[in-house]
Design a protein around this motif. Sequence first.
Motif, mmCIF file in Angstrom:
data_model
loop_
_atom_site.group_PDB
_atom_site.id
_atom_site.type_symbol
_atom_site.label_atom_id
_atom_site.label_comp_id
_atom_site.label_asym_id
_atom_site.label_seq_id
_atom_site.Cartn_x
_atom_site.Cartn_y
_atom_site.Cartn_z
ATOM 1 N N UNK A 5 0.847 -1.177 -0.073
ATOM 2 C CA UNK A 5 0.082 0.000 0.069
ATOM 3 C C UNK A 5 0.817 1.335 -0.190
ATOM 4 N N UNK A 6 1.821 1.093 0.818
ATOM 5 C CA UNK A 6 2.729 2.490 0.731
ATOM 6 C C UNK A 6 3.606 2.484 -0.568
ATOM 7 N N UNK A 7 3.810 1.312 -0.930
ATOM 8 C CA UNK A 7 4.528 1.670 -2.451
ATOM 9 C C UNK A 7 3.590 2.137 -3.438
ATOM 10 N N UNK A 8 2.455 1.730 -3.266
ATOM 11 C CA UNK A 8 1.572 2.241 -4.421
ATOM 12 C C UNK A 8 0.983 3.701 -4.171
ATOM 13 N N UNK A 62 5.676 -2.774 -6.714
ATOM 14 C CA UNK A 62 4.479 -3.056 -5.691
ATOM 15 C C UNK A 62 4.759 -4.220 -5.010
ATOM 16 N N UNK A 63 4.883 -5.452 -5.898
ATOM 17 C CA UNK A 63 4.908 -6.809 -5.202
ATOM 18 C C UNK A 63 6.075 -7.353 -4.673
ATOM 19 N N UNK A 64 6.990 -6.285 -4.578
ATOM 20 C CA UNK A 64 8.496 -6.668 -4.092
ATOM 21 C C UNK A 64 8.520 -6.858 -2.627
ATOM 22 N N UNK A 65 9.398 -7.831 -2.038
ATOM 23 C CA UNK A 65 9.544 -7.671 -0.700
ATOM 24 C C UNK A 65 10.443 -6.589 -0.187
ATOM 25 N N UNK A 66 10.454 -6.483 1.073
ATOM 26 C CA UNK A 66 11.231 -5.505 1.759
ATOM 27 C C UNK A 66 12.773 -5.419 1.486
#
Length: 121
Positions: A5-8, A62-66
Motif C-alpha cells: 500500500x505504501x509503495x502504491x 509494488x509486489x516486491x519484498x522489503x
Amino acid sequence: MSNAVSTLLSASAPLALMVILWVMAQISRRFGEVTHRPPLYRGFYVALGLMFFPLVVRLLSIGQSEPKLRESGHNSLGALAHDIPLAVGITLAVVIAWRYWGWLVYAREGQTPTGPRQPDR
C-alpha cells in the motif's frame, strides 16, 4: 500488505508531477498565444513524458519484498531508470517555466511581457 500500500501511494508523487506539468503546459500555451511567444511550452509535454518512467518503476515495485526493495535502491538499473528521467524532467520544466514566467519576478507595475510597444494606429 502495508508495504504494498505504501509503495502504491508512493506512485502518487510522479503522478502528481505529471498533472502539474500538464496544467503548466496548458497555462503556458494560452499565455504564449496571447503574447505571441515561441512555443517553448511543448517542453512541458516532454518533461511530462519523462515522468512516465519513474511512475512505471514505482508501480513495478509494488509486489516486491522489503529486502528486494532495499536492494533495488542501491546502484541498480531500476534506481537509474527512476532518478535520471525524474531529474531531467524536473530540470527541463524549471528552465521552461523560468523562460515563460520569469518576467513576473522582474516586472514592475504596469509592465507586460509582450516586448516593445507597437505604435497605435
